[in-house]
Design an enzyme around this catalytic site. Structure first.
Site, PDB file in Angstrom:
ATOM      1  N   SER A 101     -10.297  -0.545   4.692  1.00  0.00           N
ATOM      2  CA  SER A 101      -9.386  -0.672   5.840  1.00  0.00           C
ATOM      3  C   SER A 101      -8.741   0.683   6.141  1.00  0.00           C
ATOM      4  O   SER A 101      -8.175   1.312   5.249  1.00  0.00           O
ATOM      5  CB  SER A 101      -8.295  -1.692   5.536  1.00  0.00           C
ATOM      6  N   ARG A 147       0.828  -1.226   0.000  1.00  0.00           N
ATOM      7  CA  ARG A 147       0.000   0.000   0.000  1.00  0.00           C
ATOM      8  C   ARG A 147       0.858   1.269   0.000  1.00  0.00           C
ATOM      9  O   ARG A 147       0.508   2.280   0.622  1.00  0.00           O
ATOM     10  CB  ARG A 147      -0.948   0.042   1.203  1.00  0.00           C
ATOM     11  N   GLU A 192      -3.756   3.618   6.509  1.00  0.00           N
ATOM     12  CA  GLU A 192      -3.669   3.349   5.070  1.00  0.00           C
ATOM     13  C   GLU A 192      -4.359   4.494   4.329  1.00  0.00           C
ATOM     14  O   GLU A 192      -3.936   4.890   3.254  1.00  0.00           O
ATOM     15  CB  GLU A 192      -4.365   2.015   4.763  1.00  0.00           C
TER      16      GLU A 192
HETATM   17  C1  LIG Z   1     -15.573  -0.921   0.938  1.00  0.00           C
HETATM   18  C2  LIG Z   1     -14.125  -0.670   0.560  1.00  0.00           C
HETATM   19  C3  LIG Z   1     -13.297  -1.760   0.309  1.00  0.00           C
HETATM   20  C4  LIG Z   1     -11.948  -1.562  -0.047  1.00  0.00           C
HETATM   21  N1  LIG Z   1     -11.162  -2.645  -0.285  1.00  0.00           N
HETATM   22  C5  LIG Z   1      -9.879  -2.461  -0.646  1.00  0.00           C
HETATM   23  C6  LIG Z   1      -9.047  -3.589  -0.923  1.00  0.00           C
HETATM   24  O1  LIG Z   1      -9.457  -4.744  -0.877  1.00  0.00           O
HETATM   25  N2  LIG Z   1      -7.749  -3.352  -1.248  1.00  0.00           N
HETATM   26  C7  LIG Z   1      -7.249  -2.106  -1.338  1.00  0.00           C
HETATM   27  O2  LIG Z   1      -6.054  -1.960  -1.653  1.00  0.00           O
HETATM   28  N3  LIG Z   1      -8.016  -1.019  -1.072  1.00  0.00           N
HETATM   29  C8  LIG Z   1      -9.308  -1.162  -0.741  1.00  0.00           C
HETATM   30  N4  LIG Z   1     -10.089  -0.069  -0.486  1.00  0.00           N
HETATM   31  C9  LIG Z   1      -9.484   1.276  -0.510  1.00  0.00           C
HETATM   32  C10 LIG Z   1      -9.543   1.990  -1.872  1.00  0.00           C
HETATM   33  O3  LIG Z   1     -10.647   1.525  -2.649  1.00  0.00           O
HETATM   34  C11 LIG Z   1      -8.253   1.804  -2.679  1.00  0.00           C
HETATM   35  O4  LIG Z   1      -7.144   2.344  -1.967  1.00  0.00           O
HETATM   36  C12 LIG Z   1      -8.327   2.472  -4.052  1.00  0.00           C
HETATM   37  O5  LIG Z   1      -7.207   2.104  -4.807  1.00  0.00           O
HETATM   38  C13 LIG Z   1      -8.395   4.001  -3.982  1.00  0.00           C
HETATM   39  O6  LIG Z   1      -8.739   4.482  -5.270  1.00  0.00           O
HETATM   40  P1  LIG Z   1      -9.508   5.873  -5.434  1.00  0.00           P
HETATM   41  O7  LIG Z   1      -9.668   6.149  -6.878  1.00  0.00           O
HETATM   42  O8  LIG Z   1     -10.751   5.877  -4.639  1.00  0.00           O
HETATM   43  O9  LIG Z   1      -8.427   6.850  -4.786  1.00  0.00           O
HETATM   44  P2  LIG Z   1      -8.715   8.123  -3.856  1.00  0.00           P
HETATM   45  O10 LIG Z   1      -9.289   7.689  -2.570  1.00  0.00           O
HETATM   46  O11 LIG Z   1      -9.461   9.140  -4.636  1.00  0.00           O
HETATM   47  O12 LIG Z   1      -7.211   8.606  -3.598  1.00  0.00           O
HETATM   48  C14 LIG Z   1      -6.345   7.831  -2.794  1.00  0.00           C
HETATM   49  C15 LIG Z   1      -4.925   8.424  -2.896  1.00  0.00           C
HETATM   50  O13 LIG Z   1      -4.455   8.248  -4.232  1.00  0.00           O
HETATM   51  C16 LIG Z   1      -4.110   9.514  -4.814  1.00  0.00           C
HETATM   52  N5  LIG Z   1      -4.471   9.415  -6.238  1.00  0.00           N
HETATM   53  C17 LIG Z   1      -5.688   9.173  -6.781  1.00  0.00           C
HETATM   54  N6  LIG Z   1      -5.604   9.132  -8.115  1.00  0.00           N
HETATM   55  C18 LIG Z   1      -4.298   9.349  -8.425  1.00  0.00           C
HETATM   56  C19 LIG Z   1      -3.562   9.427  -9.657  1.00  0.00           C
HETATM   57  N7  LIG Z   1      -4.162   9.269 -10.837  1.00  0.00           N
HETATM   58  N8  LIG Z   1      -2.229   9.659  -9.599  1.00  0.00           N
HETATM   59  C20 LIG Z   1      -1.598   9.811  -8.411  1.00  0.00           C
HETATM   60  N9  LIG Z   1      -2.231   9.781  -7.219  1.00  0.00           N
HETATM   61  C21 LIG Z   1      -3.569   9.540  -7.238  1.00  0.00           C
HETATM   62  C22 LIG Z   1      -4.938  10.536  -4.056  1.00  0.00           C
HETATM   63  O14 LIG Z   1      -4.352  11.813  -4.110  1.00  0.00           O
HETATM   64  C23 LIG Z   1      -4.897   9.934  -2.653  1.00  0.00           C
HETATM   65  O15 LIG Z   1      -3.686  10.245  -2.009  1.00  0.00           O
HETATM   66  C24 LIG Z   1     -11.440  -0.236  -0.149  1.00  0.00           C
HETATM   67  C25 LIG Z   1     -12.291   0.860   0.077  1.00  0.00           C
HETATM   68  C26 LIG Z   1     -13.622   0.641   0.406  1.00  0.00           C
HETATM   69  C27 LIG Z   1     -14.517   1.837   0.624  1.00  0.00           C
END
Ligand SMILES: Cc1cc2nc3c(=O)[nH]c(=O)nc-3n(C[C@H](O)[C@H](O)[C@H](O)COP(=O)(O)OP(=O)(O)OC[C@H]3O[C@@H](n4cnc5c(N)ncnc54)[C@H](O)[C@@H]3O)c2cc1C
Length: 298
Positions: A220, A172, A290
């Protein structure tokens, strides 16, 4: 303020004082000064080039791993979801995917193309760009295991193609050149015709069994410490159901914090700090968030 120097044409395209609670899966977060959804990578490069150099930039995908504080975000927010949505098969085993593509769509397409293992993307409710930034993973799969090359863009709107060797990638965690973000990547999978569909259904069912899916959370909250699980430590510290304001530690999965509808970002952040300090006192382990925290307190 230097945002005032942004040209009239761009000002017509951005949203001012956009509530970030509309764009985060915790449904909290104050306003962003400026919120911009690019139509393409070229459009994004032009926007970044014209944005005054001292305006800070924050990136958001689907906000599923992001706690935005109640005072909101100063400067510009770049939102990739709903844009940068191209995904295509480049060869027998190679896929091009832009940052705004939902991970679930990438999983479904890989299954259709007979490529894998990509089922783990199916239950991650974020964009592919967010998965690149977080090295998102589940059920043994991890985003960066498939990355061959990424296309990045700098604060000045300059584009670069980079290899994984230019990043330090861990659990992560992804550290690369500063002030750069991901716009796309080329990914390598194995040929796995006919597999995938059943596996995806099985993984989604496992999630539903163990996680409070459908409630407002960020998944998480803490990374797992080496050799242990954050959820086990939080549960055995007696914190399941512990509440501050409108936010509680989930009774179903102790590493999830739920907004029951009226939580503020301050409630959630206070709960994060409380969980950290109780777990450290009881188990001698410092849990590391995280989730990414952005913006200013009210
Ligand atoms: C119900 C639930 C279940 C989940 N299960 C998992 C799981 O199994 N495994 C897991 O790893 N995560 C999980 N997550 C967490 C999350 O979905 C992941 O971390 C996901 O990859 C975040 O993507 P996002 O587009 O929502 O990023 P955001 O939340 O919008 O951003 C997260 C971070 O990434 C940065 N970011 C976003 N886009 C970019 C880009 N294009 N370039 C550079 N930086 C960027 C943002 O600035 C921020 O710092 C879960 C979340 C929920 C709500």
């Amino acid at each position: 303020m230097s945002l005032a120097q942004l040209s009239g044409d761009w000002m017509k395209r951005v949203r001012r004082d956009e509530p970030m609670s509309k764009h985060t899966s915790w449904h909290v977060g104050g306003p962003a000064d400026v919120y911009f959804e690019p139509q393409s990578i070229e459009d994004l490069a032009a926007f970044l080039k014209s944005l005054p150099a001292d305006v800070p930039v924050t990136w958001i995908g689907l906000g599923s791993n992001l706690l935005v504080r109640d005072g909101g975000i100063r400067g510009a927010v770049i939102a990739t979801s709903g844009a940068l949505g191209r995904v295509e098969r480049l060869s027998q085993t190679r896929v091009y995917c832009e940052a705004g593509v939902p991970c679930a769509r990438l999983a479904r397409l890989c299954i259709k193309w007979g490529l894998g293992p990509a089922e783990f993307f199916g239950g991650i409710p974020g964009t592919f760009g967010g998965a690149l930034a977080m090295n998102a993973g589940a059920f043994g799969g991890e985003t960066w295991r498939h990355v061959v090359e990424v296309d990045a863009i700098s604060r000045e709107g300059k584009r670069a193609t980079r290899t994984p060797a230019e990043y330090t990638v861990g659990y992560r965690s992804v550290v690369g050149p500063p002030n750069e973000w991901f716009v796309a990547a080329r990914l390598e999978f194995e040929k796995r015709p006919g597999a995938g569909d059943d596996e995806l259904r099985r993984l989604l069912a496992r999630r539903k069994e163990s996680q409070p899916i459908g409630e407002w959370s960020c998944g998480s909250v803490f990374t797992n410490p080496a050799g242990d699980h954050a959820a086990r430590l939080i549960d055995s510290a007696g914190l399941k159901g512990f509440t501050i304001g409108g936010a509680s530690v989930s009774t179903k999965h102790a590493n999830f914090i739920i907004n029951h509808g009226a939580a503020s970002a301050a409630d959630i952040e206070a709960l994060i700090v409380h969980v950290q300090s109780v777990v450290e006192r009881m188990h001698g382990v410092r849990l590391e968030p995280e989730v990414r925290i952005a913006g200013a307190p009210r």
